[in-house]
Design a protein around this motif. Structure first.
Motif, PDB file in Angstrom:
ATOM      1  N   LEU B 266       1.335  -1.978   0.778  1.00  0.00           N
ATOM      2  CA  LEU B 266       0.026  -2.583   0.506  1.00  0.00           C
ATOM      3  C   LEU B 266       0.086  -4.097   0.693  1.00  0.00           C
ATOM      4  O   LEU B 266      -0.792  -4.692   1.315  1.00  0.00           O
ATOM      5  N   HIS B 267       1.164  -4.713   0.196  1.00  0.00           N
ATOM      6  CA  HIS B 267       1.264  -6.167   0.296  1.00  0.00           C
ATOM      7  C   HIS B 267       1.464  -6.623   1.738  1.00  0.00           C
ATOM      8  O   HIS B 267       0.941  -7.645   2.149  1.00  0.00           O
ATOM      9  N   VAL B 268       2.246  -5.844   2.489  1.00  0.00           N
ATOM     10  CA  VAL B 268       2.520  -6.280   3.858  1.00  0.00           C
ATOM     11  C   VAL B 268       1.288  -6.122   4.738  1.00  0.00           C
ATOM     12  O   VAL B 268       1.023  -6.945   5.610  1.00  0.00           O
ATOM     13  N   LEU B 269       0.509  -5.052   4.496  1.00  0.00           N
ATOM     14  CA  LEU B 269      -0.613  -4.777   5.392  1.00  0.00           C
ATOM     15  C   LEU B 269      -1.884  -5.529   5.034  1.00  0.00           C
ATOM     16  O   LEU B 269      -2.801  -5.604   5.839  1.00  0.00           O
ATOM     17  N   SER B 270      -1.967  -6.080   3.806  1.00  0.00           N
ATOM     18  CA  SER B 270      -3.247  -6.665   3.424  1.00  0.00           C
ATOM     19  C   SER B 270      -3.185  -8.184   3.468  1.00  0.00           C
ATOM     20  O   SER B 270      -2.143  -8.784   3.711  1.00  0.00           O
ATOM     21  N   GLY B 271      -4.345  -8.794   3.212  1.00  0.00           N
ATOM     22  CA  GLY B 271      -4.411 -10.245   3.234  1.00  0.00           C
ATOM     23  C   GLY B 271      -4.274 -10.803   4.637  1.00  0.00           C
ATOM     24  O   GLY B 271      -4.425 -10.095   5.624  1.00  0.00           O
ATOM     25  N   GLY B 272      -3.962 -12.071   4.709  1.00  0.00           N
ATOM     26  CA  GLY B 272      -3.828 -12.699   6.016  1.00  0.00           C
ATOM     27  C   GLY B 272      -2.402 -12.713   6.507  1.00  0.00           C
ATOM     28  O   GLY B 272      -2.045 -13.502   7.371  1.00  0.00           O
ATOM     29  N   LEU B 273      -1.574 -11.840   5.950  1.00  0.00           N
ATOM     30  CA  LEU B 273      -0.137 -11.921   6.229  1.00  0.00           C
ATOM     31  C   LEU B 273       0.182 -11.737   7.712  1.00  0.00           C
ATOM     32  O   LEU B 273       0.938 -12.510   8.281  1.00  0.00           O
ATOM     33  N   MET B 274      -0.434 -10.702   8.337  1.00  0.00           N
ATOM     34  CA  MET B 274      -0.100 -10.440   9.745  1.00  0.00           C
ATOM     35  C   MET B 274      -0.505 -11.622  10.626  1.00  0.00           C
ATOM     36  O   MET B 274       0.280 -12.120  11.422  1.00  0.00           O
ATOM     37  N   LEU B 275      -1.755 -12.057  10.449  1.00  0.00           N
ATOM     38  CA  LEU B 275      -2.237 -13.190  11.253  1.00  0.00           C
ATOM     39  C   LEU B 275      -1.364 -14.419  10.993  1.00  0.00           C
ATOM     40  O   LEU B 275      -0.968 -15.128  11.918  1.00  0.00           O
ATOM     41  N   GLY B 276      -1.036 -14.655   9.718  1.00  0.00           N
ATOM     42  CA  GLY B 276      -0.234 -15.817   9.375  1.00  0.00           C
ATOM     43  C   GLY B 276       1.176 -15.736   9.931  1.00  0.00           C
ATOM     44  O   GLY B 276       1.683 -16.687  10.507  1.00  0.00           O
TER      45      GLY B 276
END
Lengths: 197, 347
Positions: B266-276
Motif C-alpha cells: 500500500l505504501h509503495v503504490l500510493s502517494g506520489g512515490l512512483m512519480l517522485g
C-alpha cells in the motif's frame, strides 16, 4: 526510566531536526552566514559551538536553580545568563591559549564570535522557561548544538557548490545564501508535527 | 580562397572530449515524452481540466525562464526543454481542482526562483517542480489538498461534460487520497470499500484513486520510467534504493499491531512515490553524481518518506523527503567521491 529515555531522545531529535534553530526559528543567523562559506571553518565552528552550548547550558542551569531561584531574582535571568556565557567563553579562551595552544589556533577564533550568539542565550532561557531538569537541559543543549552544526555543514557544502554557479550579479554572495536558507527551511517544514512535546 | 567558418565549428571545452549525440534538449524532451502516459492517464481519470492546469504550469515556467534570463541579460534558453519539463512535472503534482492562479505563481517560484536565480540549468540545488509544489502546499493548504474522485470525465459519449469543467471545477465527488484516509482514519477505512485487498492494489496500479493529476497511475509512470531506463537516461540506483527502503520500513514500522505488520505494498503504490522516485529524485542536477552516493540518497529519501507519512502532520512525505535530501546531495557527493588514483589519505 525507559519512558524518560524515550522522552530525552525525542527532545534531542526535536531540538536538532524538527525545531532546528536555524531553519524553523531563524536564530543564530549571523554566525550561520558568517562561517558557512568554507567547509573547514564550518566544521571548526560546529565543534566549538556544540561544546560551548552544552557547557553553558549546564552552568546556567546550576546557577539558575541553586542561586537565582533561592534568592528570587529570576527576573534577572537574561543579564545573568549573558554574564555566565561571556565569562565562560572568555575563561575557556584564556585557558585554552595557555594549556593547548594547538587547539587554540584551530578553534580559538570562533570563541569570540560565539559569546554573542543568540542560540547560546536562547537555550538557557528556554531551559529556564520550560523548567527542564538538569539532564533534560543538557540533552536540549546538545541537540541544539548538533542541529546548528548540521545546518552549518549542509550550508557550507551548498555554498561551496554555489561558488561555481552562474548566479546573477545582484544575487551573488549573501543574497543567494539567504534564498537557499529559505528553501531549506521550506523543505524542513515537512518535519512539522512529527514530535509534539 | 578564404574558407569561411562559422563560430560554432570551433568547439573549445575542457576534457573529457567525448563525442555524443546526447544533448541537454534531447534528454529533456525525451523525459517530457516519457511523462505523456502519466499525463494521458490524468486526463482519462480527471477530465480535460488536467490539460488546462498543466498548460498553465508550463506557460508559467517558460515565461519565468524567459523573464529572469531577460533581466539578467543571459541568452534565452526556453527552447531547451528544461523549463518545459519543470512546468510539466509541477502540473502533474497539482490536484485537478486548483484555481488558475496557483499554477502560475508556483511555477514562477519553481523556475524563476529555484532555478534561474541559482544560475540556471545545472546549478539549482533543489528540484524546481518540488519547491513550486511545496510553496503552493504551504501557501494554499486548502486548495492544494482538495481531491476529487476519479470519474472518467473523458467519456466519448458525453464530450460536453468533459469541456464544461475546464474553466472552473464544477462537479466531481470530493474524496481523500488513500494516504490521507490512512493518516486520519486508519488502515481499516482504506480497505473498507473493497471486497478484497487485491482490488485496492489493482486500483492503485491503474490509477483509479483520488490524488494529484499525474501521480495516480503507477503503470503509466512505470512505462515512462522503463523507457528512460532503457535509454539509460536514468540509472536504477536511486529509484530502486528509494522504493526498497520505503517498502522495508513501512513494513517494519507501519503496522498498528507492532513491528513487521505494516502494509508495504500500500505504501509503495500510493502517494506520489512512483512519480517522485523515478522522475524527481533522479534529477541529474539535484541528486548525487557518484553511484554509492545515489544509493545513500535513495535510502535517505525512503526513510524520510516513511517517517513523515507515519509520524509527521502531512499525509504524504515524498516531496519533503526529496527536498530534504536535495540539501544533503552536495555533502554526499563531497564525502563519497572517488579518490584520485594514487592519492594518499590525509595531507
Amino acid at each position: 526510566m525507559d519512558k524518560e529515555l524515550v522522552h530525552l531522545f525525542e527532545l534531542f531529535i526535536s531540538a536538532s531536526l524538527i525545531n532546528n534553530f536555524v531553519f524553523t526559528r531563524f536564530l543564530g543567523l549571523c554566525i550561520f552566514f558568517g562561517v558557512s562559506k568554507k567547509m573547514e571553518t564550518a566544521v571548526g565552528m560546529s565543534v566549538t559551538f556544540t561544546a560551548v552550548m552544552v557547557i553553558s547550558a549546564a552552568l546556567s542551569w546550576l546557577i539558575y536553580n541553586y542561586v537565582m531561584i533561592p534568592l528570587d531574582i529570576t527576573f534577572l535571568k537574561i543579564v545573568v545568563f549573558i554574564g555566565i556565557i561571556a565569562t565562560f567563553v572568555q575563561a575557556s579562551d584564556t585557558i585554552m591559549r595557555k594549556i593547548t595552544p594547538g587547539l587554540y589556533y584551530k578553534l580559538g577564533v570562533y570563541l569570540a564570535l560565539i559569546s554573542t550568539n543568540c542560540i547560546i542565550l536562547a537555550v538557557p532561557l528556554i531551559n529556564a522557561g520550560e523548567k527542564y531538569t538538569f539532564m533534560t537541559s543538557l540533552v536540549f543543549g546538545l541537540g541544539s548544538g548538533i542541529g546548528f552544526a548540521l545546518a552549518l555543514v549542509i550550508m557550507a557544502s551548498i555554498r561551496e557548490k554555489l561558488e561555481l554557479a552562474d548566479v546573477p550579479r545582484p544575487f551573488a554572495g549573501l543574497p543567494i545564501a539567504f534564498i537557499t536558507t529559505a528553501l531549506i527551511a521550506l523543505a524542513f517544514t515537512g518535519f512539522a508535527g512529527m514530535i509534539t512535546l | 580562397m578564404e574558407i569561411k567558418r562559422k563560430e560554432s565549428d570551433f568547439i573549445v571545452t575542457v576534457s573529457p572530449h567525448v563525442r555524443s549525440v546526447e544533448t541537454v534538449p534531447r534528454i529533456m524532451w525525451t523525459v517530457v515524452v516519457s511523462l505523456l502516459p502519466a499525463l494521458l492517464c490524468g486526463v482519462y481519470f480527471f477530465g480535460l481540466r488536467v490539460i488546462f492546469v498543466t498548460a498553465l504550469c508550463i506557460v508559467g515556467a517558460l515565461f519565468s525562464e524567459w523573464f529572469v534570463e531577460k533581466l539578467a541579460g543571459k541568452p534565452i534558453t526556453i527552447g531547451d526543454g528544461s523549463a518545459f519539463l519543470s512546468g510539466l512535472l509541477l502540473g502533474l503534482t497539482m490536484p485537478v481542482t486548483v484555481p488558475f492562479y496557483i499554477p502560475l505563481i508556483s511555477s514562477f517560484i519553481a523556475v524563476g526562483i529555484t532555478k534561474q536565480i541559482f544560475g540556471g540549468i545545472g546549478y539549482n540545488i533543489f528540484n524546481p517542480a518540488l519547491i513550486g509544489r511545496a510553496f503552493a502546499l504551504i501557501t494554499w493548504p486548502r486548495a492544494m489538498t482538495s481531491w476529487v474522485e476519479p470519474s472518467k470525465m473523458f467519456d466519448l459519449n458525453n464530450i460536453g461534460a468533459a469541456f464544461s469543467n475546464i474553466g472552473m471545477w464544477l462537479d466531481g465527488k470530493t474524496s481523500a487520497t488513500p494516504l490521507g484516509i490512512l493518516k486520519l482514519e486508519g488502515i481499516a477505512k482504506v480497505f473498507e470499500p473493497y471486497a478484497a485487498k487485491a482490488d485496492l492494489y489493482m486500483n492503485l496500479l491503474i490509477g483509479q484513486r483520488a490524488g494529484s493529476i499525474g501521480e495516480t497511475s503507477v503503470i503509466a509512470i512505470l512505462i515512462g520510467a522503463l523507457f528512460l531506463m532503457l535509454r539509460r537516461y536514468i540509472s536504477w540506483h536511486i529509484p530502486v534504493s528509494y522504493l526498497a527502503t520505503v517498502g522495508l520500513f513501512s513494513w517494519i514500522l507501519g503496522g498498528k499491531e507492532g513491528l513487521f505488520t505494516g502494509d508495504a505494498l500500500l505504501h509503495v503504490l500510493s502517494g506520489g512515490l512512483m512519480l517522485g522516485a523515478f522522475f524527481m529524485a533522479t534529477d541529474y542536477v539535484t541528486s548525487p553524481s557518484v553511484k554509492k552516493g545515489r544509493l545513500v540518497f535513495g535510502f535517505g529519501c525512503g526513510i524520510l518518506t516513511v517517517l513523515i507519512r507515519l509520524k509527521a502532520g502531512y499525509p504524504e512525505g515524498v516531496m519533503f523527503a526529496i527536498l530534504i535530501m536535495n540539501c544533503f546531495a552536495p555533502l554526499i557527493d563531497r564525502n563519497l567521491k572517488q579518490k584520485v588514483f594514487g592519492l594518499r589519505k590525509g595531507k
